[in-house]
Design an enzyme around this catalytic site. Structure first.
Site, mmCIF file in Angstrom:
data_model
loop_
_atom_site.group_PDB
_atom_site.id
_atom_site.type_symbol
_atom_site.label_atom_id
_atom_site.label_comp_id
_atom_site.label_asym_id
_atom_site.label_seq_id
_atom_site.Cartn_x
_atom_site.Cartn_y
_atom_site.Cartn_z
ATOM 1 N N ARG A 85 -9.222 0.754 9.446
ATOM 2 C CA ARG A 85 -8.692 -0.577 9.731
ATOM 3 C C ARG A 85 -9.773 -1.487 10.311
ATOM 4 N NH1 ARG A 85 -2.866 0.153 9.007
ATOM 5 N NH2 ARG A 85 -1.806 -1.521 10.059
ATOM 6 N N LYS A 129 0.825 -1.218 0.000
ATOM 7 C CA LYS A 129 0.000 0.000 0.000
ATOM 8 C C LYS A 129 0.861 1.270 0.000
ATOM 9 C CE LYS A 129 -2.039 -1.073 3.856
ATOM 10 N NZ LYS A 129 -1.296 -2.320 4.100
ATOM 11 N N ARG A 156 -0.146 -9.130 13.438
ATOM 12 C CA ARG A 156 -0.679 -8.096 12.534
ATOM 13 C C ARG A 156 -1.519 -8.731 11.425
ATOM 14 N NH1 ARG A 156 4.602 -5.724 10.916
ATOM 15 N NH2 ARG A 156 3.446 -4.422 9.483
ATOM 16 N N ARG A 215 11.369 -5.779 4.368
ATOM 17 C CA ARG A 215 11.160 -4.325 4.232
ATOM 18 C C ARG A 215 12.211 -3.532 5.008
ATOM 19 N NH1 ARG A 215 5.290 -2.110 5.050
ATOM 20 N NH2 ARG A 215 5.362 -3.300 6.988
ATOM 21 N N ARG A 262 11.679 -2.055 10.760
ATOM 22 C CA ARG A 262 10.702 -1.688 11.772
ATOM 23 C C ARG A 262 10.726 -2.666 12.940
ATOM 24 N NH1 ARG A 262 5.211 -0.553 8.447
ATOM 25 N NH2 ARG A 262 4.396 -1.596 10.296
HETATM 26 P P1 ADP Z 1 2.260 -1.857 3.150
HETATM 27 O O1 ADP Z 1 2.244 -0.345 3.120
HETATM 28 O O2 ADP Z 1 1.053 -2.461 2.507
HETATM 29 O O3 ADP Z 1 2.533 -2.412 4.511
HETATM 30 P P2 ADP Z 1 4.794 -1.538 1.704
HETATM 31 O O4 ADP Z 1 4.446 -0.612 0.580
HETATM 32 O O5 ADP Z 1 5.562 -0.968 2.841
HETATM 33 O O6 ADP Z 1 3.474 -2.324 2.232
HETATM 34 O O7 ADP Z 1 5.582 -2.764 1.050
HETATM 35 C C1 ADP Z 1 6.007 -3.868 1.823
HETATM 36 C C2 ADP Z 1 7.348 -4.368 1.265
HETATM 37 O O8 ADP Z 1 7.142 -4.917 -0.034
HETATM 38 C C3 ADP Z 1 8.409 -3.291 1.105
HETATM 39 O O9 ADP Z 1 9.661 -3.859 1.398
HETATM 40 C C4 ADP Z 1 8.325 -2.897 -0.380
HETATM 41 O O10 ADP Z 1 9.590 -2.449 -0.869
HETATM 42 C C5 ADP Z 1 7.909 -4.208 -1.019
HETATM 43 N N1 ADP Z 1 7.001 -4.057 -2.164
HETATM 44 C C6 ADP Z 1 5.940 -3.221 -2.248
HETATM 45 N N2 ADP Z 1 5.291 -3.390 -3.429
HETATM 46 C C7 ADP Z 1 5.962 -4.352 -4.093
HETATM 47 C C8 ADP Z 1 5.797 -4.987 -5.381
HETATM 48 N N3 ADP Z 1 4.777 -4.658 -6.190
HETATM 49 N N4 ADP Z 1 6.681 -5.939 -5.742
HETATM 50 C C9 ADP Z 1 7.691 -6.291 -4.907
HETATM 51 N N5 ADP Z 1 7.909 -5.757 -3.707
HETATM 52 C C10 ADP Z 1 7.050 -4.789 -3.292
HETATM 53 P P1 AMP Z 2 1.260 0.080 9.289
HETATM 54 O O1 AMP Z 2 2.449 0.975 9.117
HETATM 55 O O2 AMP Z 2 0.072 0.490 8.467
HETATM 56 O O3 AMP Z 2 1.627 -1.385 9.094
HETATM 57 O O4 AMP Z 2 0.788 0.237 10.808
HETATM 58 C C1 AMP Z 2 1.657 -0.083 11.881
HETATM 59 C C2 AMP Z 2 0.877 -0.167 13.177
HETATM 60 O O5 AMP Z 2 0.296 1.109 13.496
HETATM 61 C C3 AMP Z 2 -0.294 -1.144 13.191
HETATM 62 O O6 AMP Z 2 0.111 -2.488 13.469
HETATM 63 C C4 AMP Z 2 -1.163 -0.556 14.313
HETATM 64 O O7 AMP Z 2 -0.636 -0.865 15.601
HETATM 65 C C5 AMP Z 2 -0.978 0.949 14.101
HETATM 66 N N1 AMP Z 2 -2.005 1.506 13.185
HETATM 67 C C6 AMP Z 2 -1.808 2.035 11.950
HETATM 68 N N2 AMP Z 2 -2.964 2.453 11.419
HETATM 69 C C7 AMP Z 2 -3.922 2.191 12.348
HETATM 70 C C8 AMP Z 2 -5.340 2.363 12.376
HETATM 71 N N3 AMP Z 2 -6.013 2.891 11.369
HETATM 72 N N4 AMP Z 2 -5.998 1.972 13.498
HETATM 73 C C9 AMP Z 2 -5.344 1.438 14.541
HETATM 74 N N5 AMP Z 2 -4.022 1.219 14.572
HETATM 75 C C10 AMP Z 2 -3.312 1.590 13.469
#
Ligand code: ADP
Ligand code: AMP
Length: 209
Positions: free
Chosen positions: A86, A13, A164, A120, A153
């Protein structure tokens, strides 16, 4: 154009929202980024949110909703909202303070999502997102965009990842039907490379139905 990105943690995302945000010149609002910044700078929100984020649970709806409300105020041209809502309660709250035009529902097989999550890396300064294999920085552990150090992270440990993904299945997945019923959902195959995912999102955003 008010756009919500829905999908499991690690599906892509943030990466996709960042690209769309550049293309359409609309802000990318990531609740996870805002919470991590608040925790790092020990604000009152950060102090309240820390234990939830560390354990992979959802931060209480009221706190997150106030935070999102404040962030989207003034963005009259629109936004890409990543990480909120969420659960159904948050979706109802969002409905009361903002319109949503499109919901992009990113999905990919669980195995791929776990592989993405586990590799990541994030820039300490500008939050740019990398992956050790898929989207590696030019220089190990250094952000291509701003030259700062990358980090993994603290909620990216196997136990917290499991929690998660459980929270996603239990609380967030019902939003797929919620937004499908509202006629706003666009399904996106997030198992493609980033260019492919972005292209499909652009087509979905520019389709008028
Ligand atoms: P989210 O925001 O849904 O948690 P991220 O955008 O942070 O996901 O992406 C999660 C991991 O996957 C990161 O390490 C990113 O670089 C990688 N990633 C994201 N989109 C793609 C894709 N289309 N193909 C391969 N790797 C991806
Ligand atoms: P994310 O970066 O989206 O993976 O979020 C990391 C963490 O932040 C999650 O595991 C939750 O603990 C918290 N978080 C992010 N967005 C929300 C939301 N909309 N509601 C509640 N907790 C959230």
């Amino acid at each position: 154009m008010n756009v919500v990105l829905l999908g499991a943690p690690g599906v892509g995302k943030g990466t996709t929202a960042e690209r769309l945000s550049g293309r359409y010149s609309l802000p990318h609002i990531s609740t996870g980024d805002v919470l991590r910044e608040s925790i790092a700078s020990k604000t009152s929100l950060g102090l309240k949110a820390k234990a939830f984020v560390d354990s992979g649970r959802l931060v209480p709806d009221k706190l997150v909703t106030e935070m999102v409300k404040a962030r989207i105020a003034g963005n009259s041209k629109g936004f890409f909202l990543d990480g909120y809502p969420r659960n159904i309660n948050q979706a109802e709250a969002l409905k009361a303070f903002s319109e949503v035009d499109v919901v992009l529902n990113l999905s990919a097989p669980k195995k791929l999502v776990i592989e993405r999550l586990s590799g990541r890396r994030i820039c300490m300064k500008c939050n740019a997102i990398y992956h050790v294999k898929n989207i590696a920085p030019k220089k190990d552990n250094v952000c291509d965009k701003c030259g700062s150090e990358l980090y993994q992270r603290s909620d990216e440990t196997p136990d917290v990842i499991t929690e998660r993904l459980r929270v996603y299945d239990e609380d967030t997945k019902p939003l797929v039907d919620f937004y499908r019923n509202e006629g706003l959902l666009r399904d996106i195959d997030a198992a493609q490379d980033v260019d492919g995912v972005v292209k499909q999102c652009v087509e979905a955003l520019e389709r008028d139905d």
